[in-house]
Design a protein around this motif. Structure first.
Motif: not given
Length: 361
Positions: A232-233, A236, A267, A270, A277, A296
């Motif tokens: 998922e990083k 972002i 993370i 999101q 993101q 975030d």
């Protein structure tokens, strides 16, 4: 840091006695005075007094009557009755009704009173310490109950999932075995995160704080790169700004735990299909403290959950995986180094955590 003085209230309708008492004991105690029971009651309601002395013979309300009126509302007060009249009835009333610690004749002897106040102050300190220990013990017992229940579930669930996948794979001779590997990997990741949280919890509780010189820019970069394995990083946008022009010392291990948990949360939560993101981090270091802000644009936290997000094993949503330990450990780590943590959040718009920690130079 200077030791906090014990707060003492002296009630007497003779202003000369009040002046003499304050002059004699203001260096060693935080002294408050009142010239009537009514005024004394007002001070008790607004000030955390530990010891109270009162004259017996006062207009409208006697010392015993006044002390008796404080018993239910201020049960932990240490009460001392002062009088110039050796009346046995007053003594008995003071003991039975006013729960008096000590009875003094007037005029009081300064050296004698100094010893009495010192002993009373020591009792106050011991009571306060005992109360703190009892509260800590109760907190530990409550956490242990939660821990045993949740740990048994969160440790077994991934293992049972892996076992189920393996058993299912054994019955599917024509199904490619590698298709099961991602499912097994996800279960192992869940298990690894939970075990890591347990280790962090144990270390935070047991290890003494060890202040060392910190480089916030380096710590933030290293913490962010530690999540390179998280898929998922990649989606972002990460921005950070550090204002640090002076030496800052704190416990590096606990600050690493704080950053790791807050980054992981940012993370993990999101909005799944949002093309914008982001996570932004701002650090401002001044002489006595540092402020860290982690913001975030994620799913946010519903107001109904805000009061409980730092509770052990509490999860505000079931939509995302997690143990419910991360924020609890974060708050414990912040408090362990003398800091504070605040959170602001809007559902659907994101969350900001603000951490303030003192410079332990």
């Amino acid at each position: 840091m200077a030791e906090k003085k014990t707060p003492i209230l002296y009630v007497d309708d003779d202003p000369r006695q009040l002046t003499a008492f304050k002059a004699a004991f203001r260096r060693d105690y935080d002294v408050f005075t009142a010239n009537s029971a009514a005024e004394g009651k007002l001070i008790l309601k607004s000030t955390p007094v530990a010891i109270i002395l009162t004259d017996q013979r006062m207009p409208e309300t006697t010392g015993v009557e006044f002390l008796e009126s404080t018993v239910s509302e201020f049960p932990d007060l240490i009460r001392i009755l002062v009088t110039g009249y050796a009346d046995l009835k007053d003594v008995i009333g003071a003991i039975n009704k006013g729960r008096v610690y000590c009875y003094l004749n007037k005029p009081w002897d300064e050296q004698e009173l100094k010893v009495i106040l010192k002993n009373a102050s020591d009792i106050c300190f011991t009571r306060r310490l005992l109360k703190e220990k009892q509260e800590m013990l109760q907190k530990t017992n409550n956490e242990l109950e939660k821990f045993v229940y949740s740990a048994s579930h969160d440790l077994r669930a991934p293992l049972m999932s892996i076992k189920g996948i393996i058993n299912f794979a054994k019955t599917q001779s024509n199904y490619p075995q590698q298709e099961y590997l991602p499912m097994i990997e996800r279960s192992i990741d869940r298990l690894d995160v939970f075990i890591g949280s347990i280790i962090n919890y144990y270390q935070n509780v047991r290890l003494e704080t060890q202040p060392s010189e910190l480089d916030f820019k380096k710590m933030i970069q290293e913490t962010w790169h530690s999540f390179d394995h998280v898929q998922e990083k990649a989606k972002i946008r990460f921005d950070f700004h550090v204002q640090q022009e002076r030496i800052f010392k704190s416990d590096e291990f606990r600050l690493q735990v704080i950053l790791n948990n807050l980054f992981l949360n940012a993370i993990r939560y999101q909005k799944k299909n949002d093309p914008e993101q982001f996570i932004s981090v701002d650090v401002d270091v001044v002489d006595k403290f540092a402020t860290l802000s982690i913001k975030d644009g994620g799913i946010g936290i519903d107001p109904e959950h805000m009061d409980r997000i730092f509770d052990m094993f509490y999860r505000a949503t079931q939509e995302k995986p997690g143990s419910g330990l991360g924020l609890y450990i974060t708050k414990e780590a912040v408090e362990k180094i003398g800091g504070e943590i605040e959170v602001k959040s809007q559902p659907g718009k994101g969350t900001t955590f603000k951490v303030t920690i003192p410079n332990q130079m």
